[in-house]
Design a protein around this motif. Structure first.
Motif, PDB file in Angstrom:
ATOM      1  N   GLU A   1      -3.080   1.032  19.884  1.00  0.00           N
ATOM      2  CA  GLU A   1      -4.017   1.026  21.006  1.00  0.00           C
ATOM      3  C   GLU A   1      -3.906  -0.197  21.916  1.00  0.00           C
ATOM      4  O   GLU A   1      -4.072  -0.069  23.134  1.00  0.00           O
ATOM      5  CB  GLU A   1      -5.456   1.140  20.487  1.00  0.00           C
ATOM      6  N   PRO A   2      -3.616  -1.406  21.392  1.00  0.00           N
ATOM      7  CA  PRO A   2      -3.508  -2.553  22.299  1.00  0.00           C
ATOM      8  C   PRO A   2      -2.408  -2.404  23.349  1.00  0.00           C
ATOM      9  O   PRO A   2      -2.392  -3.151  24.330  1.00  0.00           O
ATOM     10  CB  PRO A   2      -3.194  -3.714  21.337  1.00  0.00           C
TER      11      PRO A   2
ATOM     12  N   ARG B   1       2.519 -16.293  19.972  1.00  0.00           N
ATOM     13  CA  ARG B   1       2.563 -16.224  21.435  1.00  0.00           C
ATOM     14  C   ARG B   1       3.431 -17.324  22.024  1.00  0.00           C
ATOM     15  O   ARG B   1       4.192 -17.086  22.972  1.00  0.00           O
ATOM     16  CB  ARG B   1       1.140 -16.279  22.003  1.00  0.00           C
TER      17      ARG B   1
ATOM     18  N   ARG C   1      -2.684  -3.942  13.494  1.00  0.00           N
ATOM     19  CA  ARG C   1      -3.139  -3.950  14.882  1.00  0.00           C
ATOM     20  C   ARG C   1      -3.080  -5.368  15.470  1.00  0.00           C
ATOM     21  O   ARG C   1      -2.737  -5.551  16.647  1.00  0.00           O
ATOM     22  CB  ARG C   1      -4.564  -3.392  14.966  1.00  0.00           C
ATOM     23  N   TYR C   2      -3.426  -6.356  14.660  1.00  0.00           N
ATOM     24  CA  TYR C   2      -3.360  -7.751  15.116  1.00  0.00           C
ATOM     25  C   TYR C   2      -1.935  -8.103  15.553  1.00  0.00           C
ATOM     26  O   TYR C   2      -1.737  -8.756  16.588  1.00  0.00           O
ATOM     27  CB  TYR C   2      -3.821  -8.667  13.987  1.00  0.00           C
TER      28      TYR C   2
ATOM     29  N   GLU D   1      -1.294  -6.569  18.857  1.00  0.00           N
ATOM     30  CA  GLU D   1      -1.978  -7.312  19.921  1.00  0.00           C
ATOM     31  C   GLU D   1      -1.107  -8.459  20.419  1.00  0.00           C
ATOM     32  O   GLU D   1      -1.068  -8.745  21.629  1.00  0.00           O
ATOM     33  CB  GLU D   1      -3.323  -7.839  19.414  1.00  0.00           C
ATOM     34  N   GLN D   2      -0.416  -9.116  19.505  1.00  0.00           N
ATOM     35  CA  GLN D   2       0.473 -10.206  19.920  1.00  0.00           C
ATOM     36  C   GLN D   2       1.667  -9.650  20.694  1.00  0.00           C
ATOM     37  O   GLN D   2       2.124 -10.256  21.677  1.00  0.00           O
ATOM     38  CB  GLN D   2       0.958 -11.012  18.708  1.00  0.00           C
TER      39      GLN D   2
ATOM     40  N   ALA E   1       1.568  -6.965  22.516  1.00  0.00           N
ATOM     41  CA  ALA E   1       1.043  -6.578  23.823  1.00  0.00           C
ATOM     42  C   ALA E   1       1.010  -7.776  24.764  1.00  0.00           C
ATOM     43  O   ALA E   1       1.333  -7.645  25.964  1.00  0.00           O
ATOM     44  CB  ALA E   1      -0.353  -5.974  23.667  1.00  0.00           C
ATOM     45  N   TYR E   2       0.618  -8.932  24.254  1.00  0.00           N
ATOM     46  CA  TYR E   2       0.638 -10.154  25.071  1.00  0.00           C
ATOM     47  C   TYR E   2       2.039 -10.396  25.617  1.00  0.00           C
ATOM     48  O   TYR E   2       2.224 -10.673  26.815  1.00  0.00           O
ATOM     49  CB  TYR E   2       0.178 -11.346  24.232  1.00  0.00           C
TER      50      TYR E   2
END
Length: 445
Positions: A72-73, A283, A344-345, A348-349, A351-352
């Motif tokens: 989802e991210p 990141r 998911r975490y 998320e990274q 996605a960044y």
């Protein structure tokens, strides 16, 4: 206006700063055919201990619509993605070698070769796809390849049921016996990217910057001013964007170095220069890759979020237990929920990283458009330790030659290395065989 040399450097004490791709670097005669002359990059991001595959896999084949929980991210980026299911690393299975799936999954992920089971010095694997690329096109850039990660590489000792630590902590292999150790310290990567190759001058440059509280950009001011006088308005904007990104990363490094929010050397009291915040560590390392791609310092990168079998805690997202422990969920819904949070975490990274790449515009498309970034694992379900139907996605369209925004299903058992043959051909490093490959992967390009 004369064409600007693509290898133009801004120089200062201990510093050689490459530039992003500018329109002034493209001959006027080539502007009309720029899509044929795009600089393409490839990257491989590795996550460990498998995923909760049921919450990774899109519901239907074809166009990506609603993404599952773990992905989802990436919703706003789904038009730049392909999720690939059914791909397999056959040589990560035991095949008579007994336990050791984490070591094999890591060693095999980019090689497609069964690693020799040994915890001694007689390690034996295969050449990884990134190093095949480095051998073919590495001479075109300052660095043939860039190897990054968030946990240090091991080269000796038994890390997984009789397998050397070299296997479970390295995905990049220069040849059958030589893993390429990754760099985990973002400061060292930054200095390497923008240093002149002379360690003593680089160290002096860093010491002076720290003493005077100066940026690396302050050391190339004169060269930058002379260059800007030759640039048009669009190239000036591109230069400002690039300098802003460099300064922002440098400020983040300084902030962490001065705040005491750095990880400590195991058993000691000296900070390692690695942020304690794991997400920030990922990141920062990803941003180093982006800078290297943007300035054409390399066109090939690997990134390991962790070493396979890592039991890192994710207390920052409410999972104080170890990652490896949660991957052995045994069907326990509580453990599965925590595993999904970790998966998911990680996304998320990712996605960044992909959003940053999409924001960076090049003469043709964005940095993301001109990249093929493979993200995934060498284990599907951490509880079953299986290596078929691997969680694999690829971001970027290789200069517009990949139709993206799809979920593509392959016959179970299709070698993951077939995908790598396609990538190698696209970046100008064509090879007929890699590990257990059987031919190029249909339906990608």
């Amino acid at each position: 206006m004369n064409t600007l040399d693509r290898r133009t450097l801004l120089k200062g004490m201990g510093t050689m700063m490459a530039l992003p791709m500018l329109e002034s670097m493209i001959p006027l005669t080539a502007l009309a055919t720029a899509p044929k002359a795009r600089t393409l990059r490839s990257a491989y991001f590795f996550v460990v201990n498998g995923v909760d595959i049921g919450h990774w896999t899109p519901a239907a084949e074809g166009a990506l619509k609603e993404l599952p929980y773990i992905l989802e991210p990436l919703a706003e980026l789904k038009g730049s993605l392909n999720v690939l299911t059914g791909l397999t690393q056959f040589h990560a299975f035991a095949n008579g070698d007994g336990p050791g799936d984490h070591a094999r999954s890591c060693a095999c992920w980019l090689t497609g070769v069964q690693p020799r089971k040994t915890s001694g010095a007689d390690i034996h694997n295969g050449t990884s796809v990134d190093q095949v690329a480095a051998q073919h096109i590495g001479h075109l850039t300052k660095f043939a390849s860039l190897e990054l990660g968030c946990e240090r590489s091991g080269l000796a000792g038994d890390c997984d049921s009789g397998y050397s630590c070299a296997y479970s902590s390295n995905i990049s292999w220069r040849n059958e016996t030589t893993p390429v150790a990754k760099e985990v310290n973002p400061r060292l990567v930054f200095e390497r990217l923008f240093g002149n190759g002379q360690p003593s001058e680089q160290a002096e440059s860093l010491a002076r910057r720290q003493m005077l509280q100066k940026s690396i950009l302050d050391f190339v001011t004169d060269d930058a001013a002379r260059l800007k006088a030759r640039l048009g308005s669009r190239d000036l904007m591109k230069m400002d964007e690039y300098f802003t990104a460099v300064r922002e990363i440098e400020e983040r490094l300084i902030r962490f170095e001065n705040s005491g929010a750095m990880a400590m050397i195991a058993g000691g009291t000296k900070p390692t220069g690695i942020p304690q915040d794991y997400g920030e560590h990922i990141r920062l390392m990803s941003d180093m890759m982006i800078l290297a791609f943007q300035a054409d310092l390399t066109r090939t990168c690997t990134m390991m979020y962790a070493n396979d079998g890592s039991n890192r805690s994710y207390a920052q997202i409410g999972v104080p237990e170890g990652h490896h422990d949660m991957s052995h969920h045994g069907g326990d819904p509580v453990k599965l929920e925590k595993k999904r949070k970790i998966d998911r975490y990680h996304v998320e990274q990712l996605a960044y990283t992909l959003k940053r790449m999409a924001e960076i515009k090049e003469p043709e498309g964005s940095l993301l458009d001109n990249t093929m970034l493979v993200y995934g694992a060498g284990i599907s379900d951490g509880n079953a330790h299986n290596h078929d139907n691997l969680p694999i996605l690829m971001a970027g369209s290789a200069g517009g030659t990949i139709k993206t925004g799809r979920h593509i299903k392959y016959r179970d058992g299709t070698p993951l290395t077939n995908l790598y043959l396609d990538i190698l051909e696209r970046i100008g490093a064509k090879t007929d065989k890699l590990g257990d490959s059987t031919g190029q992967l249909a339906g990608i390009f």
